[in-house]
Enzyme design. Structure first.
Site, PDB file in Angstrom:
ATOM      1  N   HIS A   1      -6.491   3.524   7.262  1.00 19.52           N
ATOM      2  CA  HIS A   1      -5.407   3.737   5.404  1.00 19.52           C
ATOM      3  C   HIS A   1      -5.563   4.755   4.894  1.00 19.52           C
ATOM      4  O   HIS A   1      -4.005   4.991   4.895  1.00 19.52           O
ATOM      5  CB  HIS A   1      -6.913   2.423   4.783  1.00 19.52           C
ATOM      6  CG  HIS A   1      -6.044   2.457   3.489  1.00 19.52           C
ATOM      7  ND1 HIS A   1      -4.957   1.641   3.237  1.00 19.52           N
ATOM      8  CD2 HIS A   1      -6.092   2.259   1.608  1.00 19.52           C
ATOM      9  CE1 HIS A   1      -4.955   1.072   2.888  1.00 19.52           C
ATOM     10  NE2 HIS A   1      -5.020   1.745   1.940  1.00 19.52           N
TER      11      HIS A   1
ATOM     12  N   SER B   1       0.197  -1.581  -0.098  1.00 21.63           N
ATOM     13  CA  SER B   1      -0.020  -0.011  -0.492  1.00 21.63           C
ATOM     14  C   SER B   1       0.932   0.738  -0.015  1.00 21.63           C
ATOM     15  O   SER B   1       1.607   1.680   0.740  1.00 21.63           O
ATOM     16  CB  SER B   1      -0.824  -0.479   0.905  1.00 21.63           C
ATOM     17  OG  SER B   1      -1.516  -1.345   0.675  1.00 21.63           O
TER      18      SER B   1
ATOM     19  N   TYR C   1      -9.184 -10.821   0.986  1.00 18.78           N
ATOM     20  CA  TYR C   1     -10.092 -10.303   1.868  1.00 18.78           C
ATOM     21  C   TYR C   1     -10.793  -9.000   0.772  1.00 18.78           C
ATOM     22  O   TYR C   1     -12.319  -8.926   1.032  1.00 18.78           O
ATOM     23  CB  TYR C   1      -9.928  -9.003   2.933  1.00 18.78           C
ATOM     24  CG  TYR C   1      -8.978  -7.477   2.712  1.00 18.78           C
ATOM     25  CD1 TYR C   1      -9.417  -6.956   2.057  1.00 18.78           C
ATOM     26  CD2 TYR C   1      -7.910  -7.863   3.514  1.00 18.78           C
ATOM     27  CE1 TYR C   1      -8.500  -5.834   1.511  1.00 18.78           C
ATOM     28  CE2 TYR C   1      -6.980  -6.897   2.704  1.00 18.78           C
ATOM     29  CZ  TYR C   1      -7.016  -5.736   1.728  1.00 18.78           C
ATOM     30  OH  TYR C   1      -6.399  -4.258   1.440  1.00 18.78           O
ATOM     31  N   GLU C   2      -9.929  -8.858  -0.145  1.00 20.30           N
ATOM     32  CA  GLU C   2     -10.760  -8.878  -1.642  1.00 20.30           C
ATOM     33  C   GLU C   2     -12.378  -9.457  -2.167  1.00 20.30           C
ATOM     34  O   GLU C   2     -12.038  -9.271  -4.004  1.00 20.30           O
ATOM     35  CB  GLU C   2     -10.118  -8.022  -2.741  1.00 20.30           C
ATOM     36  CG  GLU C   2      -8.684  -6.546  -2.863  1.00 20.30           C
ATOM     37  CD  GLU C   2      -7.730  -6.539  -4.199  1.00 20.30           C
ATOM     38  OE1 GLU C   2      -8.811  -5.868  -3.972  1.00 20.30           O
ATOM     39  OE2 GLU C   2      -7.197  -6.730  -3.213  1.00 20.30           O
TER      40      GLU C   2
ATOM     41  N   MET D   1      -1.722  -7.573   6.338  1.00 16.53           N
ATOM     42  CA  MET D   1      -2.993  -8.358   5.763  1.00 16.53           C
ATOM     43  C   MET D   1      -2.877  -9.095   3.966  1.00 16.53           C
ATOM     44  O   MET D   1      -3.478  -9.456   3.471  1.00 16.53           O
ATOM     45  CB  MET D   1      -4.150  -7.646   5.396  1.00 16.53           C
ATOM     46  CG  MET D   1      -4.563  -6.967   7.235  1.00 16.53           C
ATOM     47  SD  MET D   1      -6.092  -5.493   6.346  1.00 16.53           S
ATOM     48  CE  MET D   1      -5.686  -5.031   8.654  1.00 16.53           C
ATOM     49  N   SER D   2      -1.466  -8.925   4.100  1.00 14.96           N
ATOM     50  CA  SER D   2      -0.589  -9.866   3.011  1.00 14.96           C
ATOM     51  C   SER D   2       0.718 -10.357   2.615  1.00 14.96           C
ATOM     52  O   SER D   2       1.096 -10.792   3.750  1.00 14.96           O
ATOM     53  CB  SER D   2      -0.748  -9.235   1.628  1.00 14.96           C
ATOM     54  OG  SER D   2       0.664  -7.937   2.502  1.00 14.96           O
TER      55      SER D   2
ATOM     56  N   HIS E   1      -2.815   1.320  -5.007  1.00 12.85           N
ATOM     57  CA  HIS E   1      -2.665  -0.144  -5.639  1.00 12.85           C
ATOM     58  C   HIS E   1      -3.293   0.481  -6.752  1.00 12.85           C
ATOM     59  O   HIS E   1      -4.447   0.011  -7.521  1.00 12.85           O
ATOM     60  CB  HIS E   1      -3.235  -1.019  -5.243  1.00 12.85           C
ATOM     61  CG  HIS E   1      -2.755  -2.440  -3.161  1.00 12.85           C
ATOM     62  ND1 HIS E   1      -2.013  -2.714  -3.700  1.00 12.85           N
ATOM     63  CD2 HIS E   1      -2.548  -1.400  -2.425  1.00 12.85           C
ATOM     64  CE1 HIS E   1      -1.994  -2.786  -2.379  1.00 12.85           C
ATOM     65  NE2 HIS E   1      -2.565  -1.854  -1.293  1.00 12.85           N
TER      66      HIS E   1
ATOM     67  N   HIS F   1      -5.555  -9.073  -2.477  1.00 12.74           N
ATOM     68  CA  HIS F   1      -5.379  -9.283  -0.581  1.00 12.74           C
ATOM     69  C   HIS F   1      -7.139 -10.422  -0.911  1.00 12.74           C
ATOM     70  O   HIS F   1      -8.123 -10.649  -2.116  1.00 12.74           O
ATOM     71  CB  HIS F   1      -6.151  -8.330  -0.530  1.00 12.74           C
ATOM     72  CG  HIS F   1      -5.129  -7.436  -0.393  1.00 12.74           C
ATOM     73  ND1 HIS F   1      -5.026  -6.179  -0.871  1.00 12.74           N
ATOM     74  CD2 HIS F   1      -3.871  -6.913   0.516  1.00 12.74           C
ATOM     75  CE1 HIS F   1      -3.922  -5.745  -1.655  1.00 12.74           C
ATOM     76  NE2 HIS F   1      -3.474  -5.769  -0.191  1.00 12.74           N
TER      77      HIS F   1
ATOM     78  N   ALA G   1       3.014  -2.650   3.631  1.00 13.13           N
ATOM     79  CA  ALA G   1       3.005  -1.476   4.712  1.00 13.13           C
ATOM     80  C   ALA G   1       1.705  -1.833   6.243  1.00 13.13           C
ATOM     81  O   ALA G   1       1.527  -2.717   6.040  1.00 13.13           O
ATOM     82  CB  ALA G   1       1.401  -0.829   4.922  1.00 13.13           C
TER      83      ALA G   1
ATOM     84  N   ASN H   1       2.100   3.065  11.244  1.00 10.69           N
ATOM     85  CA  ASN H   1       1.616   2.679  11.840  1.00 10.69           C
ATOM     86  C   ASN H   1       1.479   2.021  13.441  1.00 10.69           C
ATOM     87  O   ASN H   1       2.080   0.751  13.372  1.00 10.69           O
ATOM     88  CB  ASN H   1       0.074   2.170  12.133  1.00 10.69           C
ATOM     89  CG  ASN H   1      -0.454   1.124  11.161  1.00 10.69           C
ATOM     90  OD1 ASN H   1      -0.558   0.550  10.790  1.00 10.69           O
ATOM     91  ND2 ASN H   1      -1.774   0.437  12.890  1.00 10.69           N
TER      92      ASN H   1
END
Length: 330
Positions: A291, A67, A122-123, A253-254, A98, A120, A150, A277
């Protein structure tokens, strides 16, 4: 008893505190319950053949941008680019930050291909689709995969803007049967049971550390363990505490599925997380993550990440495939 129930039972036997209560939600939140759909070797080959006929470049290094880190592709010379929608079999990237295209070019004298945007789970993509480009890269002749992401920091010594060289990962979706290698094994790519103990190449990690010294950014760098969770929500406090207790330094998440497939294919892998973060671990902390904040930190640190990756590519030995080379022939 399915794999999720078995894992929960084992963890209850080992972790006897209140954090276990939320573990079930942590493990299955937004995870797809079904196994990934199988893809045939011909589907990977079709995509690779299409790219060969549309570009003169024959990449040796592939870079997957996380990201806000798509600017890495801007460093390539003699560029040729293709939207994911143009490449047979490629899924579409839907996440802000992206761009959704492949960029071929030359960097420090080496042929490269850069993914501006990854896919991802989650997509809604199956893991075989999420990792589809990695096997296509293998068929194109790529020897080394660089993955960036990220991530949120769980380690006390990692601050937003820091760069974590990934030395290992914890693939939580894999614990409940969500693994990109599920299904019939394609022996043309690699063995049925690939070892993951050396999936992040030690020589490349050491080289990156030396480059950090030369760039005078060692104060921003350290090695650590990355954990993948399903997303797309950020972690609850109880989940963050559990991850920290398990030895996780950064979470995202990746990345893990791509690294699993790359290792199965015999590619050398180098990974880094840009810490965007701090993950909230206390109930007294009123901070929260979003995000947009992740993308802002990525933008501010983009030049530093770009310099590090550029120098790494320039100094790596492209012909040294390291201990992960499976010797695959096509």
């Amino acid at each position: 008893m399915n794999s999720t129930h078995m894992l929960l039972f084992c963890l209850r036997e080992r972790l006897l505190d209140s954090d276990v209560i939320s573990l079930a939600c942590f493990l299955v939140e937004d995870l797809r319950a079904s196994s990934p759909a199988d893809l045939s070797h011909d589907e990977y080959q079709t995509a690779a053949d299409w790219l060969r006929t549309h570009t003169r470049h024959r990449p040796e290094v592939a870079i997957i941008c996380g990201s806000g880190l798509g600017m890495l592709a801007d460093t390539l010379g003699c560029q040729e680019s293709f939207a994911y929608s143009d490449v047979p079999g490629f899924p579409q990237s839907t996440v802000q930050g992206h761009a959704g295209r492949l960029v071929f070019g030359v960097l420090k004298g080496k042929m490269c291909v850069c993914m501006q945007g990854r896919f991802h789970m989650y997509e809604g993509h199956t893991l075989s689709k999420t990792t589809f480009p990695v096997r296509v890269f293998k068929l194109l002749g790529v020897k080394t995969l660089i993955v960036t992401n990220a991530a949120g920091s769980l380690a006390d010594g990692l601050q937003p803007g820091d760069i974590m060289i990934i030395k290992d990962h914890i693939n939580f979706p894999g614990f409940v049967g969500l693994n990109p290698l599920i299904g019939p094994n394609d022996d043309k790519f690699g063995p049925r049971f690939p070892a993951m103990s050396n999936c992040y190449d030690k020589e490349l990690r050491c080289l990156a550390t030396e480059i950090g010294k030369q760039l005078e950014i060692t104060g921003l760098m350290r090695e650590g363990v990355y954990a993948m969770v399903g997303g797309p929500n950020f972690e609850s406090i109880a989940e963050a505490r559990l991850l920290h207790r398990l030895g996780v330094d950064a979470v995202g998440m990746s990345t893990a599925p791509e690294v699993v497939v790359a290792t199965h294919c015999g590619l050398r892998v180098f990974g880094l997380s840009l810490i965007t973060n701090k993950v909230v671990k206390t109930y007294e902390d009123s901070d929260s993550v979003n995000h947009e904040g992740v993308l802002e930190v990525s933008r501010l640190r983009s030049v530093t990440v770009q310099q590090l990756v550029t120098e790494l590519i320039g100094k790596m030995d492209i012909n040294n495939n390291g201990p992960n080379d499976a010797g695959t022939k096509f």
